[in-house]
Motif scaffolding. Structure first.
Motif, short mmCIF file in Angstrom:
data_model
loop_
_atom_site.label_atom_id
_atom_site.label_comp_id
_atom_site.label_asym_id
_atom_site.label_seq_id
_atom_site.Cartn_x
_atom_site.Cartn_y
_atom_site.Cartn_z
N ASP A 52 11.94 62.95 37.61
CA ASP A 52 11.11 62.64 38.56
C ASP A 52 10.10 63.37 38.14
OD1 ASP A 52 12.44 63.99 40.16
OD2 ASP A 52 12.32 62.57 41.92
N TRP A 54 6.89 63.45 37.72
CA TRP A 54 6.11 62.30 37.14
C TRP A 54 4.88 62.72 36.55
CZ3 TRP A 54 9.35 58.97 37.40
CH2 TRP A 54 9.82 58.96 38.71
N ASP A 123 8.67 54.37 38.97
CA ASP A 123 8.14 55.40 38.62
C ASP A 123 6.06 55.33 37.95
OD1 ASP A 123 7.64 56.73 36.17
OD2 ASP A 123 8.28 55.78 34.44
#
Length: 316
Positions: A52, A54, A123
């Motif tokens: 994660d 991102w 996400d």
């Protein structure tokens, strides 16, 4: 002795190096080569390791999706693993990139992005795909809604903020310079909202460069950025000083898109005539330029980069 070339003059050397969207991500470069051979399992492993993070995930998926073979291999991956969110997001962004090359269908790309978003609700990357698409095609409300979805998932998303700045900078360019233009408010707001160590602190410099691009394209600024007063006014000086001071204190060597920021900041310092400060940035960049902003408004970017770099390094 002849004087040194102007910062954005025509370089004596022709471009001998292609720009690499992977920047300095060695793992990504290796996996991209594996995907070209159909080894999508390497992509699966890379994205699993990315987790994660991102900004890094968005960078890696976007770069992989830009390759012309990505769509086919992502479909093969989905046949093998129909519930794979990673395969779905790679396919979605591959379809977005196909549209951006003028070949695909926007409706199919939008649906693929929304399918990927359903498979991975936390996400922001599927929404980044939609923002890449709507940045050029969508209405203002649609773009704002997609950007809002990204910020809900990751408020400091680097690439998304750059896309929004580029889009906003083009608004009302035909009316000429406006020191109160909304792109400056947006960039300042985002920088203020971000943590102290966030590279979004440099967003006001990005806004200033994108506004120059838009104004020059509309005929309101000279096509030689170093000859434009856009870079020497009070706002420009404040923006550049704040960004450079941030970089000196917080330089984010590990950020996946740091070279984008470094190139924008070096370009700004060259335009400002601050050769020593530009030289420090060029040392960090090395031989890893990015097309933007050296291409602004219509230049051959690698030649512009090399000429500006040689000039700056010659001043120290």
């Amino acid at each position: 002795m002849s004087p040194p070339p102007p910062p954005f003059g025509r370089s004596r050397k022709r471009a001998s190096q292609a720009f690499d969207a992977a920047l300095d991500d060695a793992e990504l470069i290796d996996v991209r080569a594996a995907l070209a051979q159909g080894r999508w399992q390497a992509v699966r492993a890379l994205l699993a390791r990315t987790g994660d993070e991102w900004d890094r995930r968005g960078h890696r998926v976007t770069v992989l999706a830009a390759e012309p073979y990505s769509e086919a291999w992502a479909r093969d991956w989905l046949v093998a693993e129909p519930d794979s969110a990673d395969a779905a997001v790679l396919l979605a962004l591959a379809l977005v990139q196909r549209v951006r090359r003028g070949k695909g269908k926007p409706a199919a790309a939008r649906e693929a992005c929304r399918t990927a978003a359903r498979l991975a609700p936390a996400d922001p990357t599927p929404w980044l795909g939609l923002l890449l698409l709507e940045r050029d095609l969508g209405a203002a409300d649609e773009v704002a809604d997609v950007f809002g979805e990204i910020r809900q998932r990751y408020a400091d998303h680097h690439h998304a903020h750059h896309l929004m700045v580029a889009r906003l900078a083009e608004r009302r360019a035909e009316t000429g310079p406006d020191p109160l233009h909304e792109v400056y408010d947006f960039a300042n707001w985002a920088a203020e909202q971000a943590p102290a160590d966030s590279p979004l602190a440099i967003l006001p410099v990005i806004a200033h460069a994108e506004r120059y691009r838009a104004l020059a394209a509309a005929g309101h600024e000279p096509h030689d950025p170093a000859a434009s007063a856009h870079w020497t006014g009070r706002r420009a000086r404040q923006v550049m000083k704040a960004a450079f001071d941030w970089w000196l204190e917080w330089e984010q060597e590990g950020h996946p898109r740091r070279l984008v920021d470094l190139n924008f900041l070096a370009h700004a310092k060259v335009c400002e005539g601050r050769g020593a400060e530009a030289a420090a940035l060029f040392h960090r960049i090395g031989e890893r330029p990015t097309p933007a902003p050296w291409s602004y408004p219509d230049r051959e970017p690698y030649s512009a980069f090399r000429t500006a770099r040689e000039h700056a390094l010659g001043t120290v």
